[in-house]
Structure formats: C-alpha cells, structure tokens
Scaffold this motif. Structure first.
Motif, PDB file in Angstrom:
ATOM      1  N   HIS A 134       0.527  -0.963   0.101  1.00  0.00           N
ATOM      2  CA  HIS A 134      -0.106   0.245   0.161  1.00  0.00           C
ATOM      3  C   HIS A 134       0.675   1.174   0.044  1.00  0.00           C
ATOM      4  CE1 HIS A 134      -4.684   1.006   0.992  1.00  0.00           C
ATOM      5  NE2 HIS A 134      -4.029   1.964  -0.021  1.00  0.00           N
ATOM      6  N   ASP A 156      -9.852  -1.070   3.491  1.00  0.00           N
ATOM      7  CA  ASP A 156      -8.892  -1.899   4.259  1.00  0.00           C
ATOM      8  C   ASP A 156      -9.232  -1.868   5.409  1.00  0.00           C
ATOM      9  OD1 ASP A 156      -5.947  -1.655   4.580  1.00  0.00           O
ATOM     10  OD2 ASP A 156      -5.735  -0.153   3.669  1.00  0.00           O
ATOM     11  N   ASP A 245      -7.334  -1.744  -0.419  1.00  0.00           N
ATOM     12  CA  ASP A 245      -6.185  -3.065   0.342  1.00  0.00           C
ATOM     13  C   ASP A 245      -7.125  -4.426   0.643  1.00  0.00           C
ATOM     14  OD1 ASP A 245      -5.073  -4.852   1.821  1.00  0.00           O
ATOM     15  OD2 ASP A 245      -3.827  -2.849   1.930  1.00  0.00           O
TER      16      ASP A 245
HETATM   17 MN   LIG Z   1      -3.852  -0.643   2.842  1.00  0.00          MN
END
Ligand SMILES: [Mn+2]
Length: 322
Positions: A134, A156, A245
C-alpha cells in the motif's frame, strides 16, 4: 470465432486478439487487453507496480501484478452487473510495470513510481493499478490528484494513517496520512471501510483530521446499501480516488495478503459496494496487497483482478473521462 461476435468485438474502441483467446493462452495482460509500451492515444492505463519494500509484516506483494494478470484472464471485459464494457467507449491498455532504479531504497523507489504516473497524468490518462504493497498509493496520488483535493474511498482493515514506524513514514501503514498532510486528499471527503484489528492506537490521525471511519461491525449493521449511500453523499461531484487494500476482505476470501485480519467482509459485499459507486467522478484507483506466496489457490489474486475490473468500470463511467 463466430462472425457476428468478431464483428461486434471489432466495433469496440479497445480490442485485441487475446480478448477472444482461451484464458490460458498467450501473454497474460490485464483482462487480455492490448499491451502498450508507449502509452500513446490511451484514455485509461492499467499499470502493474511490482513492489513491496514498504511492508511491515509478510512480504510478497511484489508478485501481485503478475498473478492478478494471470487470474484476470477470466475476468472482464464485459460487466454483467453494469451491462457494459469499458472497451466500447475508451482506449485502454496494459502499459506494463513501473520499472525501478533500485528496490533497496524506499524513498527512491517511490519517486520512480511518482514519475511513471506523472507521465500518464501529463497525457490525461486515468491510471488503474495493481500493486504492490500500500505504500505505492502515496506516490500515485502525488501524480494523479489534480488542483482540487481528491476524495478518497479506501477499503482496508487498517486506516493506514500511522505516524512513522520503525524509522520510516513511507511504509505501507502511512500512505493515507501522507496524502492528507501533502494536501492531495481531503480528509473530510475520505471514507475508510472495513476497519478492524489491534492497531487502532496508530490511527488517531483519521479521527483528528475528520475522516469517516466505518469499522467492519458498522459496515454489517448499516449494510452495503447504506454505506454506498453515505459514500455517494460525501463524494458528491468532486474528484474521487478509490484505493482497495485486499486485506479489507476476510482472510477466508483473501488469505494471500501481507497483514491479514480475521472478521472482514466477503468479496461479494466488497464488489457490491464498489458497484454502488458508479457515476462518481473517479480519477483513478488501485488494488494493493495481493501477496501470491500466501495464496495457494489463487483466490486472492482472482478477487484482486475482479476488484480491479470493477474499478476500471468505475473509471469508464466517470465524468472525469467525458
Ligand atoms: Mn492498507
């Protein structure tokens, strides 16, 4: 190939022979779309960033783009939910991977990423990215965010707004904080979805700067439809970047990731939430943290490829390209 099908395929603005090949044949570009080395005459570029020097735990996300390419051959180019293909209106290509002067210096490597995306940005090309860890999102935003601050839809399990950890503020736990502190992202138009786990103490910045943090429990209480409604209201017509993510997904759906956290959303719920964002002013997006060494059956790379395709469809439906 059926003649009608061939004729239809050739009416697309983007068409390449691999789009109609069996998925196990040929060179595995993203979704079988054409490869373009020079990025000429493109509306949307699909970019691989094979890089994981920013991880705080398990490494291997540098192998993400290649496995996402492999799995993507059974994903797209038609979106059954939106009843559209991004290939009908736009010139799209896999432009390959960012190349690095060094992968042993985090700061320099992130500069290489930023320069690659600056080139795309200067040509008005919308970037859709497969990472990589990330940390890559910060330099992408440095190149992609325009004069107006971007809103951010951030999936995420972590907020990624940590202060410097173990001597670095550029690692993958801090890109969203960096983007806000650099004036690229508007924290009051930032939604963080799927948050959970033991690192809450690191994410004070999210609350102090005014981000909307939706923990996984609230995600389930509200349901994805209400989450979509809230995101749409907050984003309005202004520019939006989507960062996904893979660890927002439950490890049952995405075991192949660097920092898995139990108790996440399903792939379907993530897809439905993304699909709900159609028509927003999307200026780019990424899917990061697919880590193939921990992904024995390719489940995570398939989820990553499917998410990447949904983000591509959001970009193709965005007023940013019209
Ligand atoms: Mn992340």
């Amino acid at each position: 190939m059926d003649n009608d099908f061939e004729k239809m395929a050739k009416e697309l603005k983007t068409f390449g022979p691999m789009m109609v090949q069996n998925p196990y044949c040929g060179i595995p570009t993203f979704f079988g779309l054409p490869f373009s080395e020079n990025c000429e005459d493109l509306d949307i570029a699909l970019v691989g960033v094979p890089f994981d020097l920013g991880v705080t735990n398990r490494s291997g996300a540098r192998l993400g783009p290649r496995e996402i390419r492999n799995q993507s051959r059974t994903v797209g180019a038609y979106n059954h939910h939106a009843k559209m293909t991004p290939c009908s209106s736009y010139r799209i290509a896999d432009v390959g991977d960012v190349s690095f002067r060094t992968v042993y210096d985090l700061k320099e490597a992130l500069e290489d990423i930023r320069e690659f995306y600056r080139d795309l940005s200067s040509r008005g090309i919308t970037p859709i990215t497969a990472g990589g860890d990330h940390s890559i999102t910060f330099p992408i935003l440095q190149a992609t965010a325009r004069s107006e601050k971007a809103g951010l839809v951030h999936f995420d399990s972590h907020c990624d707004t940590a202060p410097p950890i173990h001597g670095s503020g550029l690692q993958h736990g801090s890109p969203i904080r960096n983007a806000v502190e650099s004036g690229l992202v508007d924290p009051e138009r930032t939604v963080q979805v799927g948050i959970r786990g033991s690192s809450e103490v690191l994410w004070r910045f999210s609350y102090e700067s005014g981000m909307r943090v939706i923990h996984i429990e609230e995600f389930y209480e509200l349901g994805w439809k209400n989450v979509v409604k809230e995101i749409r209201e907050l984003m309005g017509d202004s520019p939006v970047y989507v960062s996904f993510d893979t660890d927002c997904l439950d490890p049952a759906f995405a075991p192949g990731t660097g920092t898995p956290v139990a108790g996440g959303m399903s792939t379907f719920e993530a897809l439905q939430t993304l699909r709900g964002l159609s028509g927003l002013n999307v200026i780019g997006g990424d899917v990061v943290e697919v880590c193939p060494p921990y992904d024995p059956a390719g489940i995570t790379a398939l989820a990553g490829a499917t998410v990447m395709f949904e983000i591509l469809c959001l970009a193709a439906g965005s007023p940013a390209l019209k």
